[in-house]
Design a protein around this motif. Sequence first.
Motif: not given
Length: 166
Positions: A25-30, A35-41, A76-86
Amino acid sequence: MDLARRRFLQGSVRQEQAVNRLPWLISLQCMQDACTRCGDCISACPTGVVQKGEGGFPELNFSRAECTFCHACVDVCAQPLFDMQASPWKVSAAVQPSCLNQHGVYCRSCLDVCDVRALTVEFAGPGQQHILLNNDICNGCGACAAVCPEHAISIQNHVGGDAHVG
Ligand code: SF4
Ligand code: SF4
Ligand code: SF4
């Protein structure tokens, strides 16, 4: 801003001390913003470590399972919440005094499940054994916490991008 997002924002510093968020997760602010709270994760996680937390935002519960870093939640997440390089998160974990070994009872459950061997035993005298946890090696997977019969292992995986993270 809806009430759940407002509560999440107001409680973000408090939650940072107590709640483990999704890996990468990039940040709590992000999360609060996107996050749409869809629950897909939650549905995608094969171990069951992700649960719906305060305000409907996902959080990890290491008392019931571990994170295997499979990144199914990210995929599975459709939102830009993550940085897989970190790295997935910053870890601060510790064995608490309620560990059975500090009370004369032999237990190696946590050592048996730690793949990276971050846990060791220190013999401190007759009937006195301490389990030590090396935060430089620990990856914060939570496997040890999930198997501990005394819930003696505390794990705090800090979100990498937040300024207040120590
Ligand atoms: S899949 Fe993404 S948007 Fe949906 S709840 Fe999980 S983190 Fe939030
Ligand atoms: S990386 Fe895999 S095991 Fe870890 S929280 Fe995400 S889906 Fe669950
Ligand atoms: S959280 Fe750390 S100490 Fe515990 S099993 Fe995972 S790597 Fe090992």
